[in-house]
Enzyme design. Structure first.
Site, PDB file in Angstrom:
ATOM      1  N   ASP A  55      92.481  74.133  46.490  1.00  0.00           N
ATOM      2  CA  ASP A  55      92.952  73.241  47.539  1.00  0.00           C
ATOM      3  C   ASP A  55      94.198  73.829  48.195  1.00  0.00           C
ATOM      4  O   ASP A  55      95.235  73.976  47.547  1.00  0.00           O
ATOM      5  CB  ASP A  55      93.259  71.861  46.956  1.00  0.00           C
ATOM      6  CG  ASP A  55      93.664  70.876  48.030  1.00  0.00           C
ATOM      7  OD1 ASP A  55      92.774  70.280  48.655  1.00  0.00           O
ATOM      8  OD2 ASP A  55      94.887  70.715  48.255  1.00  0.00           O
ATOM      9  N   TYR A  60     101.603  74.733  53.210  1.00  0.00           N
ATOM     10  CA  TYR A  60     102.040  75.235  51.904  1.00  0.00           C
ATOM     11  C   TYR A  60     102.616  76.650  51.997  1.00  0.00           C
ATOM     12  O   TYR A  60     103.259  77.125  51.054  1.00  0.00           O
ATOM     13  CB  TYR A  60     100.876  75.239  50.904  1.00  0.00           C
ATOM     14  CG  TYR A  60     100.268  73.886  50.610  1.00  0.00           C
ATOM     15  CD1 TYR A  60     100.883  72.701  51.010  1.00  0.00           C
ATOM     16  CD2 TYR A  60      99.063  73.797  49.923  1.00  0.00           C
ATOM     17  CE1 TYR A  60     100.310  71.473  50.754  1.00  0.00           C
ATOM     18  CE2 TYR A  60      98.483  72.562  49.649  1.00  0.00           C
ATOM     19  CZ  TYR A  60      99.101  71.410  50.069  1.00  0.00           C
ATOM     20  OH  TYR A  60      98.533  70.197  49.813  1.00  0.00           O
ATOM     21  N   LYS A  89      93.917  72.447  55.227  1.00  0.00           N
ATOM     22  CA  LYS A  89      94.283  71.245  55.961  1.00  0.00           C
ATOM     23  C   LYS A  89      95.041  71.587  57.247  1.00  0.00           C
ATOM     24  O   LYS A  89      95.830  72.533  57.279  1.00  0.00           O
ATOM     25  CB  LYS A  89      95.150  70.329  55.087  1.00  0.00           C
ATOM     26  CG  LYS A  89      94.553  70.025  53.719  1.00  0.00           C
ATOM     27  CD  LYS A  89      95.472  69.127  52.907  1.00  0.00           C
ATOM     28  CE  LYS A  89      95.069  69.099  51.448  1.00  0.00           C
ATOM     29  NZ  LYS A  89      95.428  70.337  50.722  1.00  0.00           N
ATOM     30  N   HIS A 122      95.447  66.663  57.642  1.00  0.00           N
ATOM     31  CA  HIS A 122      96.372  66.479  56.517  1.00  0.00           C
ATOM     32  C   HIS A 122      96.982  65.074  56.505  1.00  0.00           C
ATOM     33  O   HIS A 122      97.117  64.457  55.443  1.00  0.00           O
ATOM     34  CB  HIS A 122      97.477  67.533  56.590  1.00  0.00           C
ATOM     35  CG  HIS A 122      98.077  67.866  55.273  1.00  0.00           C
ATOM     36  ND1 HIS A 122      98.539  69.127  54.951  1.00  0.00           N
ATOM     37  CD2 HIS A 122      98.313  67.124  54.170  1.00  0.00           C
ATOM     38  CE1 HIS A 122      99.007  69.141  53.725  1.00  0.00           C
ATOM     39  NE2 HIS A 122      98.892  67.919  53.228  1.00  0.00           N
TER      40      HIS A 122
END
Length: 274
Positions: A55, A60, A89, A122
């Site tokens: 994921d 990130y 996302k 997201h």
């Protein structure tokens, strides 16, 4: 080779997906090369022990590292591309229709892949495309762009083969209803925080009734989130969790993950807490 440990679920579009995935949020928050090497090796080790679902998300800031680990394992012949399932996302400042495909292509470039298996919105709100734009109180400025516009662009990404499936994250029932009213491609999942202290029962019932799988993040709690309360660290040490762990000779973390994976255990746990 495919992992014998991987149990699959079926999306409403017929796609199969591993029920258990490894999250990568905050997995590489520093820039030192040694930390990057450690992170890459952790992804490789996860593949070696059987993980097939990872994921990810653009925000990130580690998708290049995830991509390197995965592509190294593909080059080594340990796995094939169709044996690995990648979720990514779309971040809030890319909600405008024209930016969605571009954002996904940037993610694919970072991952060194030609497609992702699942792409999610997201959060159900857009922010200014200028990531530094804030109001007088330091809050991000909203873009005013509807997530319905964003969803139509997400559907285009499926049609162009950039992702096999699309879904949402952090959406409530009203927001899901809005999407379902205009969707020509239904969301396959809604990824939300879910654990014994936040069971999402009503949301799950709604998702189930509409063929949408509920994906739980932070199954062990997540004290690093900005909105996390003081109880977040307590989940792993909850007396009921410890009692079950002792009974079944498992770790507390294994019990909490099982809570998410096995729906029967989910309702059993809830009934025991009432």
């Amino acid at each position: 080779m495919a992992s014998n440990l991987t149990k699959m679920v079926q999306f409403n579009n017929g796609q199969l997906y591993p029920i258990l995935g490894l999250g990568t949020w905050q997995a590489s928050s520093v820039i030192e090369d040694s930390a990057h090497t450690t992170f890459i090796n952790s992804i490789k080790s996860a593949i070696d022990i059987g993980y097939r679902h990872f994921d990810c998300a653009a925000i990130y800031n580690n998708e290049k590292l995830v991509g390197k680990a995965i592509n190294d394992k593909i080059s080594e012949g340990v796995i094939k591309r169709d044996e690995i399932f990648i979720t990514s996302k779309l971040w809030n400042n890319k909600h405008r229709f024209e930016l969605v495909e571009e954002a996904l292509k940037n993610t694919l470039n970072d991952l060194c892949l030609s497609y992702v298996d699942l792409y999610l919105i997201h959060w159900p709100f857009g922010t200014s495309e200028d990531s530094n734009a804030t109001d007088s109180e330091g809050r991000l400025l909203g873009s005013g762009i509807s997530y319905l516009e964003t969803w139509k662009a997400m559907e285009g990404c499926v049609q162009k083969g950039l992702t096999k499936s699309i879904g949402v994250s952090n959406f409530n029932i009203k927001q899901l209803k809005d999407i379902l009213e205009i969707a020509t491609i239904k969301p396959v999942v809604n990824q939300v925080e879910c654990h014994p202290y936040l069971t999402q029962n009503k949301l799950k019932v709604f998702c189930d009734s509409n063929g949408i799988l509920l994906t739980g993040f932070a199954p062990l709690g997540s004290a690093k989130r900005s909105w996390a309360g003081p109880e977040e660290d307590a989940i792993l040490n909850d007396p009921i969790v410890k009692q079950l762990a002792d009974k079944y000779k498992k770790s507390n973390a294994q019990i909490l993950i099982k809570f998410q994976v096995i729906i029967v255990l989910y309702y059993l746990f809830i009934s025991n807490c009432l």
